[in-house]
Design an enzyme around this catalytic site. Structure first.
Site, PDB file in Angstrom:
ATOM      1  N   GLU A 135       0.871  -1.179   0.000  1.00  0.00           N
ATOM      2  CA  GLU A 135       0.000   0.000   0.000  1.00  0.00           C
ATOM      3  C   GLU A 135       0.904   1.224   0.000  1.00  0.00           C
ATOM      4  OE1 GLU A 135      -2.888   0.211   3.264  1.00  0.00           O
ATOM      5  OE2 GLU A 135      -2.641   2.385   3.330  1.00  0.00           O
ATOM      6  N   GLU A 140      -2.364  11.936   2.938  1.00  0.00           N
ATOM      7  CA  GLU A 140      -3.106  11.447   4.096  1.00  0.00           C
ATOM      8  C   GLU A 140      -2.867  12.383   5.279  1.00  0.00           C
ATOM      9  OE1 GLU A 140      -2.097   7.518   5.519  1.00  0.00           O
ATOM     10  OE2 GLU A 140      -4.143   7.196   6.239  1.00  0.00           O
TER      11      GLU A 140
END
Ligand SMILES: *[C@@H]1O[C@H](CO)[C@@H](O)[C@H](O)[C@H]1NC(C)=O
Length: 329
Positions: A135, A140
């Site tokens: 990932e 974020e």
């Protein structure tokens, strides 16, 4: 002779090695997202207080809105959330196509901001099960964060060794998702206006992910009006013409904000494969919820998210374009 030599060294900076010619293969602008991405109306795997909608429901409620040039995804900013509901209405989408080595250029006008929010733009293996195939978190953050955090989450045996040529700061170096409460190996950005309300009031900007077997994973960021935005990123290709523009980081791009070398500390092929891209916006849950008491945001996270719809007026993604360049065959 002097000028010829100077020109030669400049040219060698400009021309990437033969293995690194990446050309435009996919371009997502405006309504393209409606055809080529999936609306994932799943229960949030990160336990957020969110109700992810189908594409039809998101279009009906105007939580997804597309024109020829713009694509917007947002949280519901009108309704109080019933206690029996999964949570606040929002959107999570993933690309139908998956990409391995690539340079990915996101031109973003606005990202979700504010107390209780946890937006992310990231990529995920299609093979799994997670975290097999890896990932990569490109954008974020949570709540009222000011700095972006880019991270990798992997199977065991992936560590970032110093020194790292990057402007950001390592927050942890072990990418193994099974340790450190799945913190992954992150780099917190140093440039101003990389996240949240500061990003938005600066008019947004450009995020670039470069991933290659030889050069690892790098994430670059430029604020909208930063004079250092590389012209090939600011201007993009001639409209709608695929295959015409090539893209690869050069010395003129400066150091990335985040650099993840995939070499002795972390082997590329055993930790990463083709990824699809995801945009999402959740609330509270594993990260935004646990961080919430340290933020100065009012009350408890769940209560705030459920009962203050007006606080989510700026909880939206507004995308100008997402361009994906892959190695030339
Ligand atoms: C839907 O959202 C767009 C973008 O924010 C806005 O321009 C438009 O007026 C909205 N439509 C409705 C029916 O509210």
């Amino acid at each position: 002779m002097r000028t010829a030599l100077a020109a030669l060294s400049l040219a060698s900076l400009l021309i990437p090695p033969a293995s690194a010619h990446f050309s435009l293969t996919d371009e997502y602008v405006g309504r393209d997202f409606l055809q080529s991405w999936n609306w994932e109306s799943i229960d949030d795997p990160t336990h957020g207080r969110v109700n992810y909608l189908s594409q039809a429901d998101a279009l009906n409620g105007n939580l997804t809105y597309a024109t020829d040039k713009k694509f917007i995804m947002r949280a519901d900013a009108n309704n109080i959330v019933a206690p029996t509901s999964r949570g606040r209405d929002s959107v999570r989408i993933s690309s139908q196509r998956a990409y391995d080595e690539a340079v990915v250029v996101l031109d973003l006008s606005h990202m979700p901001e504010g107390c209780g929010t946890w937006p992310a733009f990231w990529s995920l293996s299609q093979r799994g099960p997670w975290p097999h195939g890896g990932e990569i978190d490109i954008i974020e953050g949570v709540n009222q964060d000011k700095q972006n955090l880019a991270s990798l989450h992997t199977t065991p045996g992936c560590t970032m060794l110093p020194p790292r040529a990057m402007t950001g700061t390592a927050t942890s170096t072990n990418c193994d998702a099974s340790v450190n409460f799945n913190q992954g190996c992150g780099a917190s950005f140093a440039k101003p206006a990389s996240y949240g309300s500061d990003f938005n009031s600066a008019g947004g900007g450009y995020y670039v992910l470069a991933r290659s077997k030889t050069d690892g994973v790098r994430v670059y960021f430029w604020s909208r009006y930063d004079p250092a935005v590389p012209p090939e990123i600011r201007n993009g290709p001639a409209a709608g013409v695929l295959g015409t523009q090539s893209m690869y980081p050069t010395a003129f791009w400066g150091e990335p904000e985040a650099t993840f070398a995939l070499d002795d500390g972390c082997d590329y092929s055993s930790h990463f494969d083709a990824h699809s891209f995801v945009f999402d916006l959740t609330f509270c849950g594993d990260w935004a919820g646990s961080d919430y008491p340290n933020t100065g945001c009012p009350g408890t996270c769940d209560d705030f998210v459920m009962n203050n719809p007006q606080a989510f007026a700026n909880a939206y993604w507004e995308i100008n374009s997402l361009r994906i360049y892959t190695p030339q065959q």
